[in-house]
Structure formats: C-alpha cells, structure tokens
Write a protein that holds these residues in place. Sequence first.
Motif, PDB file in Angstrom:
ATOM      1  N   LEU A  88       0.880  -1.201   0.067  1.00  0.00           N
ATOM      2  CA  LEU A  88      -0.097   0.213   0.066  1.00  0.00           C
ATOM      3  C   LEU A  88       0.899   1.373  -0.027  1.00  0.00           C
ATOM      4  N   ALA A  89       0.400   2.220  -1.079  1.00  0.00           N
ATOM      5  CA  ALA A  89       1.185   3.407  -0.779  1.00  0.00           C
ATOM      6  C   ALA A  89       0.771   4.499   0.149  1.00  0.00           C
ATOM      7  N   LEU A  90       1.551   5.106   0.925  1.00  0.00           N
ATOM      8  CA  LEU A  90       1.217   6.266   1.770  1.00  0.00           C
ATOM      9  C   LEU A  90       2.156   7.369   1.596  1.00  0.00           C
ATOM     10  N   GLU A  91       1.539   8.629   2.016  1.00  0.00           N
ATOM     11  CA  GLU A  91       2.233   9.892   1.797  1.00  0.00           C
ATOM     12  C   GLU A  91       2.690  10.113   2.991  1.00  0.00           C
ATOM     13  N   THR A  92       3.967  10.239   3.036  1.00  0.00           N
ATOM     14  CA  THR A  92       4.725  10.970   4.183  1.00  0.00           C
ATOM     15  C   THR A  92       4.767  12.443   4.237  1.00  0.00           C
ATOM     16  N   PRO A  93       5.149  12.872   5.434  1.00  0.00           N
ATOM     17  CA  PRO A  93       4.876  14.314   5.839  1.00  0.00           C
ATOM     18  C   PRO A  93       5.677  15.442   4.883  1.00  0.00           C
ATOM     19  N   ASP A  94       6.924  14.744   4.260  1.00  0.00           N
ATOM     20  CA  ASP A  94       7.549  15.512   3.437  1.00  0.00           C
ATOM     21  C   ASP A  94       7.136  15.382   1.822  1.00  0.00           C
ATOM     22  N   GLY A  95       5.994  14.708   1.740  1.00  0.00           N
ATOM     23  CA  GLY A  95       5.245  14.690   0.477  1.00  0.00           C
ATOM     24  C   GLY A  95       5.904  13.201  -0.304  1.00  0.00           C
ATOM     25  N   SER A  96       6.941  12.597  -0.089  1.00  0.00           N
ATOM     26  CA  SER A  96       7.185  11.338  -0.577  1.00  0.00           C
ATOM     27  C   SER A  96       6.495  10.104  -0.358  1.00  0.00           C
ATOM     28  N   ALA A  98       5.904   6.265   0.884  1.00  0.00           N
ATOM     29  CA  ALA A  98       6.305   5.210   1.641  1.00  0.00           C
ATOM     30  C   ALA A  98       5.387   3.938   1.549  1.00  0.00           C
ATOM     31  N   TYR A  99       5.647   2.922   1.720  1.00  0.00           N
ATOM     32  CA  TYR A  99       4.948   1.448   1.447  1.00  0.00           C
ATOM     33  C   TYR A  99       5.050   0.996   2.849  1.00  0.00           C
ATOM     34  N   THR A 100       3.618   0.058   2.923  1.00  0.00           N
ATOM     35  CA  THR A 100       3.597  -0.886   4.089  1.00  0.00           C
ATOM     36  C   THR A 100       2.426  -1.880   3.628  1.00  0.00           C
ATOM     37  N   ILE A 158     -18.229   5.435  -6.992  1.00  0.00           N
ATOM     38  CA  ILE A 158     -16.751   5.333  -6.983  1.00  0.00           C
ATOM     39  C   ILE A 158     -15.837   6.552  -6.474  1.00  0.00           C
ATOM     40  N   ILE A 159     -15.498   6.467  -5.139  1.00  0.00           N
ATOM     41  CA  ILE A 159     -14.635   7.478  -4.580  1.00  0.00           C
ATOM     42  C   ILE A 159     -13.380   7.747  -5.032  1.00  0.00           C
ATOM     43  N   GLY A 160     -12.682   6.638  -5.095  1.00  0.00           N
ATOM     44  CA  GLY A 160     -11.142   6.673  -5.692  1.00  0.00           C
ATOM     45  C   GLY A 160     -10.618   5.127  -5.616  1.00  0.00           C
ATOM     46  N   ARG A 161      -9.518   5.206  -5.879  1.00  0.00           N
ATOM     47  CA  ARG A 161      -8.573   3.854  -6.008  1.00  0.00           C
ATOM     48  C   ARG A 161      -7.235   3.741  -5.343  1.00  0.00           C
ATOM     49  N   ILE A 162      -7.290   2.919  -4.270  1.00  0.00           N
ATOM     50  CA  ILE A 162      -6.016   2.865  -3.476  1.00  0.00           C
ATOM     51  C   ILE A 162      -4.617   2.530  -4.475  1.00  0.00           C
ATOM     52  N   LYS A 163      -3.724   3.337  -4.530  1.00  0.00           N
ATOM     53  CA  LYS A 163      -2.367   3.017  -5.087  1.00  0.00           C
ATOM     54  C   LYS A 163      -1.642   1.940  -4.555  1.00  0.00           C
ATOM     55  N   LEU A 164      -1.681   0.926  -5.325  1.00  0.00           N
ATOM     56  CA  LEU A 164      -0.948  -0.541  -4.967  1.00  0.00           C
ATOM     57  C   LEU A 164       0.293  -0.600  -5.833  1.00  0.00           C
ATOM     58  N   VAL A 165       1.259  -1.089  -5.179  1.00  0.00           N
ATOM     59  CA  VAL A 165       2.591  -1.343  -5.994  1.00  0.00           C
ATOM     60  C   VAL A 165       3.221  -2.569  -5.580  1.00  0.00           C
ATOM     61  N   ASN A 166       4.192  -2.643  -6.528  1.00  0.00           N
ATOM     62  CA  ASN A 166       4.892  -3.961  -6.322  1.00  0.00           C
ATOM     63  C   ASN A 166       6.541  -3.911  -6.856  1.00  0.00           C
ATOM     64  N   PRO A 167       7.248  -2.896  -5.995  1.00  0.00           N
ATOM     65  CA  PRO A 167       8.533  -2.823  -6.561  1.00  0.00           C
ATOM     66  C   PRO A 167       9.586  -3.890  -6.550  1.00  0.00           C
ATOM     67  N   THR A 184      14.719   4.941  -5.661  1.00  0.00           N
ATOM     68  CA  THR A 184      14.689   5.947  -6.566  1.00  0.00           C
ATOM     69  C   THR A 184      13.842   7.042  -6.027  1.00  0.00           C
ATOM     70  N   PRO A 185      14.148   8.124  -6.434  1.00  0.00           N
ATOM     71  CA  PRO A 185      13.548   9.368  -5.812  1.00  0.00           C
ATOM     72  C   PRO A 185      11.911   9.745  -6.402  1.00  0.00           C
ATOM     73  N   ASP A 186      11.830   9.024  -7.889  1.00  0.00           N
ATOM     74  CA  ASP A 186      10.713   9.286  -8.303  1.00  0.00           C
ATOM     75  C   ASP A 186       9.430   8.404  -7.979  1.00  0.00           C
ATOM     76  N   GLY A 187       9.761   7.506  -7.055  1.00  0.00           N
ATOM     77  CA  GLY A 187       8.665   6.476  -6.446  1.00  0.00           C
ATOM     78  C   GLY A 187       8.256   5.520  -7.521  1.00  0.00           C
ATOM     79  N   VAL A 188       7.340   4.698  -7.494  1.00  0.00           N
ATOM     80  CA  VAL A 188       6.747   3.571  -8.157  1.00  0.00           C
ATOM     81  C   VAL A 188       5.491   3.772  -8.701  1.00  0.00           C
ATOM     82  N   GLU A 189       5.481   3.218  -9.844  1.00  0.00           N
ATOM     83  CA  GLU A 189       4.011   3.303 -10.514  1.00  0.00           C
ATOM     84  C   GLU A 189       3.165   2.287 -10.166  1.00  0.00           C
ATOM     85  N   ALA A 190       1.874   2.378 -10.138  1.00  0.00           N
ATOM     86  CA  ALA A 190       0.974   1.631  -9.610  1.00  0.00           C
ATOM     87  C   ALA A 190       0.915   0.152 -10.285  1.00  0.00           C
TER      88      ALA A 190
END
Length: 245
Positions: A88-96, A98-100, A158-167, A184-190
């Motif tokens: 699951l993709a989460l937004e950290t306080p610095d705007g980047s 993180a994944y959990t 439909i409200i939205g879709r959670i970003k799911l990644v698999n780096p 990588t600083p650009d993150g990961v695509e869904a």
Amino acid sequence: MDRLIYTAMTGAKHVMEQQSTTANNLANATTTGFRAQLDTFRAVPVIGPGLATRAFVVDATAGADYSQGALQQTGRALDVAIQGKGWLALETPDGSEAYTRHGSLKVNENGILQSQSGLNVVGDSGPITIPPDVSITIAKDGTVSSVEAGFKPGQSTIIGRIKLVNPPEDTMTRGDDTLFRVKTPDGVEADANVTLIGGALEGSNVNVVDAMVNMISLSRQFEMHMSLLKNAETNASKASQLLAF
C-alpha cells in the motif's frame, strides 16, 4: 598486545547488535504487516604488514523477510490485506511515498482515508476523501466505493482507488518508522496485478520459534567471544611472568 582481543571484541559487539535485531523481531511478532529483519555476519581480513592472519567481524544487514504472514479475518470494512506480493502506498509528511503491508485504515475528522499512524493513503489522483454518512467498501483492485447509509443497497459511487505497488524487493529499504521506501526518488508506478482481500489483516511474518532458537545461538556465540578475551588475558599474563625472569 595480542590482536585476538580486537577480533573477539568485534565479534562480541556485532553479536550483541544481531541479538538486538532478533529481540526487535520477537517484539513485533504480533504487529500487523511486520516484516522480519535479517542480519548476516561476514569476516573482513585485517590489512597490514605480515600475513593476513586476523579478521574482523562485520554485521551486514541482509534486508527483510518478504514472505507473507498469516491472514486474519476481521470483518471490518476498512481492513484490507494484500494477497501475495505488493504494498500500500502512503504519503509521508515530506510529500514522498512510503509503502506498508499494514492494511488497517481509518477516516480522519476531515474525511481523509489514512493509515492508523495518520498518514494519508495515496490514491490515483491524490488523497482519497470519504463523504460523511456513507458505507465504504474496498474492492480487490483497491477501488473505494460508497453507499449512502440508511438506504437500501443500490448502485455504489466510486470515490477513488488506492495505489497498490510492487517494486523489486532489492530496491526497497526499511526506515526507522517501519515503513519501506524505494531507492529511486520518483517513487513507483501502480501495479494492476496487486490485489486486496477485504475485511482481513495480514499478521507478522516473524517465526517465533526460529527467533528464539537464533537468540539462544547468539547467546552462546557471545559467551565464546568472552572466552577468547579471557584466553587472551591469560596469555598476556603468562607472557609477562616469563619476561619478568
């Protein structure tokens, strides 16, 4: 002074560090979505004049155990577990990002879908806002839908879709906040292949029995290094006695 002292000292030091890692894994044996940390030892030869007859011990972090933990059914609408690989993709306080794997979600006072730690869940177009007085369902592809509370089941919105990644796992690092990040600083695509199981949570993948056996083994290794230090002290004492004559 015998170089054995330094060799045994580094070994004992890193055994204690690995013991700390094992203790941390045991402490998180019941933490939702926790990934066990793995450490390894390696020997580094001491470079200097003469033959390379001494080696220091280095504790090298091998990463994390990415195997899936046991699934626990909760029946809660905002609990999700990832089936197989993925994050699951989460937004950290610095705007980047993180994944959990901790899929216990909540809605804050402003209607934003968040993790239990208060980080916004990343959607396809930013944070996901939940309208008031609605019932929420999360589909296996991460789509969040709502039905107005108090009405007969009908067409959902439909409200939205959670970003799911698999780096790739070799590109991920664990942070002090237990969240994982990519190098990588650009993150990961869904990744559309990552799927969720609604009303369930994934438990920790720490094997308690293996961790306890490892802790006992590390304790014996520490005792061995202490014995080496005592032997070095005894040798130095005997040598001083011989030189005194």
